[in-house]
Design a protein around this motif. Sequence first.
Motif, PDB file in Angstrom:
ATOM      1  N   PHE A   1       0.834  -1.205   0.000  1.00  0.00           N
ATOM      2  CA  PHE A   1       0.000   0.000   0.000  1.00  0.00           C
ATOM      3  C   PHE A   1       0.869   1.256   0.000  1.00  0.00           C
ATOM      4  N   LEU A   2       1.916   1.283   0.830  1.00  0.00           N
ATOM      5  CA  LEU A   2       2.794   2.450   0.897  1.00  0.00           C
ATOM      6  C   LEU A   2       3.579   2.635  -0.401  1.00  0.00           C
ATOM      7  N   SER A   3       4.043   1.536  -0.993  1.00  0.00           N
ATOM      8  CA  SER A   3       4.836   1.638  -2.221  1.00  0.00           C
ATOM      9  C   SER A   3       3.997   2.137  -3.390  1.00  0.00           C
ATOM     10  N   ALA A   4       2.681   1.923  -3.333  1.00  0.00           N
ATOM     11  CA  ALA A   4       1.811   2.386  -4.411  1.00  0.00           C
ATOM     12  C   ALA A   4       1.841   3.900  -4.554  1.00  0.00           C
ATOM     13  N   LEU A   5       2.263   4.600  -3.513  1.00  0.00           N
ATOM     14  CA  LEU A   5       2.291   6.063  -3.541  1.00  0.00           C
ATOM     15  C   LEU A   5       3.452   6.604  -4.373  1.00  0.00           C
ATOM     16  N   PHE A   6       4.476   5.757  -4.630  1.00  0.00           N
ATOM     17  CA  PHE A   6       5.652   6.295  -5.332  1.00  0.00           C
ATOM     18  C   PHE A   6       6.295   5.331  -6.313  1.00  0.00           C
TER      19      PHE A   6
END
Length: 416
Positions: free
Chosen positions: A81-86
């Motif tokens: 989920f966090l990696s989807a931001l960047f």
Amino acid sequence: MKMPHQPRTNTTATAGTLVPKTEIREGLLIFTLAAIQFTHMMDFVIMMPLGPQLMRIFNISPSEFGLLVSAYTFSAAVAGFLSALFIDRFDRKHAMLGLYFGFTIGTLACALAPTFSLLLAARVVAGAFGGVLGALILAVIGDAIPEERRGAATGKVMAAFSVASIAGVPVGLYLASVTSWHAPFYLLAGLSFLVLLASFKLLPPMRGHLTNAVKQNPFLVLKEILQKRNLQWAMALMITLTMAGFLVVPFISPYMVANVGFTETELSYIYLFGGIATVFTSQWAGRLADKHGKQRVFIISAVLSMVPILLLTNLPPVPHYIALIVTTIFFILFGARFVPAMALITSSVEPKLRGSFMSINSSVQQLSAGVAAFLSGLIVQETASGKLLNFNWDGILACVITLLAVWVVRYLKAVG
């Protein structure tokens, strides 16, 4: 006459810089991705057959073993989920190498862990990198492989699971039986380091998704992904497909030892025969999906898969060859439904959002796997004699969710 020609030359040059098509050799790319996928899947798969040994050595219950499995997946869900931001801001090669380095360190930490608590923490680290790694591999396939060959390419990379089962699990179990459970993780950490060095050399730069990219607020990108109806159906398919599998898979090995009569060493035959079969059938499923339609092949495979699910979760003490036939058919149909499903999901999103979506989708997959494994651990109970009860209820629930997946896939459309 020269003025109209000049912008076109600049555009081509710019695109060539961002999309180095001449450097991407499809066969070599698929082989490299499959090698990365092999170590990633080996790290995850080896936990299942080690279950009986870990439960015995650490004196843990089925629910605690379920937590050990789900810790990896819950960590992968948060990281995805966090990696989807960047993740879509980077060259795919750079992202792949960075994640794979973290995964290698996490696997080494598993090998060094002396206690249940530290092993649990190490699995969290390995999951944080490994879960995103799996999503990025699928994003690369979606970016680099045309739609008409995407099913076959997905099948080849997913066959790494089969190779892990054939070569990795038997070797890992043998090392664990003659030394300790630490040995498979030491072997895997060393192999991952070698693959990391090879990937640095073999992976081409992959910036094609940046060609027409416009910088956006990552939270707006996330909002756009979550609001698209087709991507909602893709995530629903991933949830149902994953939960149907992980209600059963984590407790195959403990059930075979406790209820069917296998020894811990004999568990390797389950993964050996299942892996040999799926090396071929996963690729056949990919080619059939390209030829006859991914939805059709998925639906047929999913419906057929319910037969071995029910047989496996109700298996009494039987001769080993009968048990191995059931488990092999289970793995064949498990893979046959997974390959077209992943090809459909990869094709459900346009390239500019593919990396971010596959990271979110990986989070959904890992969260679903964690919930299913943990729920399975709560359903299965251990008697005073060591027998496992209620595994049949896991099988019934898995079949119900499989039928739900068949209903969901009818609404999924390919767009990229």
